[in-house]
Design a protein around this motif. Structure first.
Motif, short mmCIF file in Angstrom:
data_model
loop_
_atom_site.label_atom_id
_atom_site.label_comp_id
_atom_site.label_asym_id
_atom_site.label_seq_id
_atom_site.Cartn_x
_atom_site.Cartn_y
_atom_site.Cartn_z
N TYR A 22 29.78 47.10 40.55
CA TYR A 22 30.17 45.70 40.69
C TYR A 22 31.54 45.49 40.08
O TYR A 22 32.02 46.30 39.30
N GLU A 23 32.14 44.34 40.42
CA GLU A 23 33.42 43.99 39.83
C GLU A 23 33.19 43.38 38.46
O GLU A 23 32.28 42.60 38.26
N CYS A 24 34.06 43.75 37.53
CA CYS A 24 34.04 43.08 36.23
C CYS A 24 35.18 42.08 36.22
O CYS A 24 36.08 42.15 37.06
N ARG A 58 34.07 40.51 45.37
CA ARG A 58 34.72 39.29 44.91
C ARG A 58 34.44 39.04 43.45
O ARG A 58 33.37 39.34 42.96
N PHE A 59 35.42 38.48 42.79
CA PHE A 59 35.16 38.11 41.41
C PHE A 59 35.32 36.60 41.30
O PHE A 59 36.01 35.97 42.08
N LEU A 60 34.66 36.05 40.33
CA LEU A 60 34.77 34.62 40.12
C LEU A 60 34.56 34.32 38.64
O LEU A 60 33.65 34.86 38.03
N TYR A 84 41.80 39.49 34.42
CA TYR A 84 41.69 40.86 34.93
C TYR A 84 40.37 41.00 35.68
O TYR A 84 39.42 40.26 35.43
N HIS A 85 40.35 41.92 36.62
CA HIS A 85 39.09 42.27 37.28
C HIS A 85 39.21 43.67 37.84
O HIS A 85 40.30 44.26 37.86
N SER A 86 38.09 44.23 38.26
CA SER A 86 38.10 45.60 38.76
C SER A 86 37.92 45.61 40.28
O SER A 86 37.39 44.65 40.86
N HIS A 87 38.40 46.68 40.90
CA HIS A 87 38.18 46.92 42.32
C HIS A 87 37.40 48.21 42.47
O HIS A 87 37.98 49.29 42.48
N PRO A 88 36.07 48.11 42.57
CA PRO A 88 35.27 49.32 42.74
C PRO A 88 35.56 49.99 44.09
O PRO A 88 35.47 49.35 45.13
N PRO A 94 45.76 43.29 45.16
CA PRO A 94 45.01 42.05 45.36
C PRO A 94 44.51 41.91 46.80
O PRO A 94 45.21 42.25 47.75
N SER A 95 43.30 41.38 46.95
CA SER A 95 42.73 41.12 48.27
C SER A 95 43.13 39.72 48.73
O SER A 95 43.69 38.93 47.95
N GLY A 96 42.82 39.40 49.97
CA GLY A 96 43.06 38.05 50.47
C GLY A 96 42.27 37.02 49.68
O GLY A 96 42.76 35.93 49.39
N PHE A 97 41.05 37.39 49.27
CA PHE A 97 40.24 36.50 48.45
C PHE A 97 40.93 36.24 47.12
O PHE A 97 40.99 35.10 46.65
N ASP A 98 41.45 37.32 46.51
CA ASP A 98 42.17 37.17 45.24
C ASP A 98 43.32 36.17 45.39
O ASP A 98 43.53 35.31 44.54
N GLN A 99 44.09 36.33 46.48
CA GLN A 99 45.25 35.47 46.68
C GLN A 99 44.83 34.01 46.88
O GLN A 99 45.45 33.10 46.34
ZN LIG Z 1 40.22 41.56 43.65
#
Ligand SMILES: [Zn+2]
Length: 148
Positions: A22-24, A58-60, A84-88, A94-99
């Motif tokens: 999972y993403e942290c 996705r992270f939130l 900060y977050h991780s990309h497993p 950065p992803s589109g969601f991140d942006q």
């Molecule tokens: Zn991300």
């Protein structure tokens, strides 16, 4: 430009490894100077608030978690300077969601975790008009960062 210690980098990498697959995510707490330079004093881990199925991509950070982090930062006369977050099993890009969920001026540090092993740690800043992420220079202030 954002400045961290090798210990900060390591704790971000460890958080990414322990939450894999999972993403942290977490907050970067420190000083923001008038020239836009950030200095991290503490990393502040936050649990991933998303439901199981979405955690992989996705992270939130919940508003109340951010407020709690901001209160904590202020009690130490510091600010939240980024996230900060991780990309497993994905690169530290950065992803589109991140942006779509980012704000200008903050730093967004991403750690790539491939098959449970943390690798690249990169920092990104959102363009003021939110059109794209730009790479941000990441400085290790104690100079003993060991690539893993
Ligand atoms: Zn991300």
């Amino acid at each position: 430009m954002i400045e961290l210690s090798s210990e900060h980098i390591e704790s971000i990498q460890h958080h990414g490894e322990s939450d894999y697959p999972y993403e942290c995510c977490g907050l970067l707490i420190g000083h923001l100077s008038t020239d836009g330079k950030k200095q991290v004093v503490e990393v502040y881990p936050i649990s991933n608030a998303r439901e199981e199925a979405a955690k992989r991509n996705r992270f939130l950070i919940l508003p109340q978690e951010l407020m709690q982090g901001e209160r904590y930062a202020r009690s130490k006369k510091l600010d939240v300077v980024g996230f900060y977050h991780s990309h497993p099993d994905h690169p530290a890009i950065p992803s589109g969601f991140d942006q779509d969920h980012a704000w200008p001026t903050y730093s967004y540090i991403i750690v790539a975790v491939a098959r449970g092993q943390a690798g690249d740690v990169l920092s990104w800043e959102l363009e003021a008009d939110r059109s794209r992420f730009n790479p941000e220079q990441l400085e290790i202030c104690d100079g003993v960062f060991v690539a893993r």
